[in-house]
Design a protein around this motif. Sequence first.
Motif, mmCIF file in Angstrom:
data_model
loop_
_atom_site.group_PDB
_atom_site.id
_atom_site.type_symbol
_atom_site.label_atom_id
_atom_site.label_comp_id
_atom_site.label_asym_id
_atom_site.label_seq_id
_atom_site.Cartn_x
_atom_site.Cartn_y
_atom_site.Cartn_z
ATOM 1 N N VAL A 43 0.905 -0.924 -0.327
ATOM 2 C CA VAL A 43 0.211 0.424 0.153
ATOM 3 C C VAL A 43 0.891 1.301 -0.167
ATOM 4 C CG1 VAL A 43 -1.655 0.806 1.273
ATOM 5 C CG2 VAL A 43 -1.826 -1.476 1.647
ATOM 6 N N HIS A 44 0.639 2.696 -1.069
ATOM 7 C CA HIS A 44 1.770 3.496 -1.102
ATOM 8 C C HIS A 44 1.142 4.318 -0.745
ATOM 9 C CE1 HIS A 44 3.086 -0.472 -2.743
ATOM 10 N NE2 HIS A 44 4.483 0.214 -2.924
ATOM 11 N N ASN A 45 -0.208 4.709 -0.318
ATOM 12 C CA ASN A 45 -1.033 6.183 -0.852
ATOM 13 C C ASN A 45 -0.964 6.281 0.599
ATOM 14 O OD1 ASN A 45 -2.490 7.170 -2.524
ATOM 15 N ND2 ASN A 45 -3.609 5.644 -3.269
ATOM 16 N N GLY A 46 -0.753 6.024 1.886
ATOM 17 C CA GLY A 46 -0.064 6.994 2.726
ATOM 18 C C GLY A 46 -1.723 6.494 3.334
ATOM 19 N N HIS A 47 -1.303 7.222 5.158
ATOM 20 C CA HIS A 47 -2.730 7.070 6.315
ATOM 21 C C HIS A 47 -3.843 8.461 5.946
ATOM 22 C CE1 HIS A 47 -5.349 6.700 9.249
ATOM 23 N NE2 HIS A 47 -4.617 5.329 9.642
ATOM 24 N N PRO A 48 -4.548 8.740 5.671
ATOM 25 C CA PRO A 48 -5.716 9.738 6.028
ATOM 26 C C PRO A 48 -5.350 10.654 6.685
ATOM 27 C CG PRO A 48 -7.456 7.932 6.009
ATOM 28 C CD PRO A 48 -5.984 7.300 5.656
ATOM 29 N N THR A 49 -5.080 10.447 7.750
ATOM 30 C CA THR A 49 -4.831 11.399 8.781
ATOM 31 C C THR A 49 -3.712 12.404 8.716
ATOM 32 O OG1 THR A 49 -5.021 10.193 10.597
ATOM 33 C CG2 THR A 49 -3.752 11.874 11.074
ATOM 34 N N VAL A 50 -3.280 12.823 7.636
ATOM 35 C CA VAL A 50 -2.270 13.617 6.839
ATOM 36 C C VAL A 50 -2.859 13.404 5.316
ATOM 37 C CG1 VAL A 50 0.158 14.755 6.656
ATOM 38 C CG2 VAL A 50 -0.768 13.610 8.901
ATOM 39 N N PRO A 51 -4.030 14.273 4.831
ATOM 40 C CA PRO A 51 -4.243 13.995 4.299
ATOM 41 C C PRO A 51 -3.415 15.306 3.037
ATOM 42 C CG PRO A 51 -5.518 16.390 4.834
ATOM 43 C CD PRO A 51 -4.837 14.944 6.067
#
Length: 297
Positions: free
Chosen positions: A247-255
């Motif tokens: 998974v490469h999209n990053g966590h949504p806590t930091v959009p």
Amino acid sequence: MYDEPKVTNPRNPDPWLALELDQSLPMDKEAKAALLRGQRGWSRRLLLPLVRPIAKLGIIFVQLLRLVMPERWQSPNLLHKTIYLGLKYFVSPDANRLILRHFNIGTEILAFTADNMGSVDIETTQPLRPKSLEDLLGNTFLIHDLNVFNFIIELNSRVSFEKISPKSLEEIDFSSISTEPFEFSELPDKWHNFLDLQTAIEIYTPLYALLLSDRDFWRASNSLQLDETVAIYIARIFGDSLHLSLVHNGHPTVPFSTLEAGFRLMLHGLDAECLHGYLRDRKIEQTIHNCRENTCD
């Protein structure tokens, strides 16, 4: 895909051959082949560098326009009609097939997660199983984004995440995961169906910003980062975090900025394919294990 080893020049290796032969990602073979055909095609090489900066400027323009537009301005039906016509008349069969696949595998990934986190019956999500481009006209893209957020809200309202213990392979319910290829209606394949997936996505992104409400566009953009959230849930089920590296999209806590939505949508598609491929492989592994245990043919 290459079925046989190819003679290659070590001083000038073919990068596409390397990617096609690479087996590090648990992707469906046909989906990977379709993706790579689009990535190495002339449309992406020639059009994408021209389209991408124009698309980003389009998003900026729409965001500025939003300052004077009525907040309630939106037309999701027109958006989906425009997307449908674009897919039908300009987008390649490979790209259209990947788009239809995406909604089907997304539905299966969420269903698998719910099945294995306390057998939760998620009532606020709408299963999406499009088989043709016409099936996309019912606000499918918008519903897809709403599904993920509603899924996470309802799941965490019903389940205490800390109490979810890893399961053995035999205990995991894979009934929601397909191992056979998805069947779709015949897709348009005329001379004008030439656009690759990534270029098409960049073209459609400013339309998202214009024809959805500002809140819906922001939510759609940031839903792309929920891949990591779902992957963490799946890691809890298996007690194995190896697939988190897919998974490469990053966590949504930091959009991320909405200007990167087009590129991150491609990553979202890749993440979903890898997660689904991982689950498919584990289902096959479970089937083989059960077969050996029961000495079946």
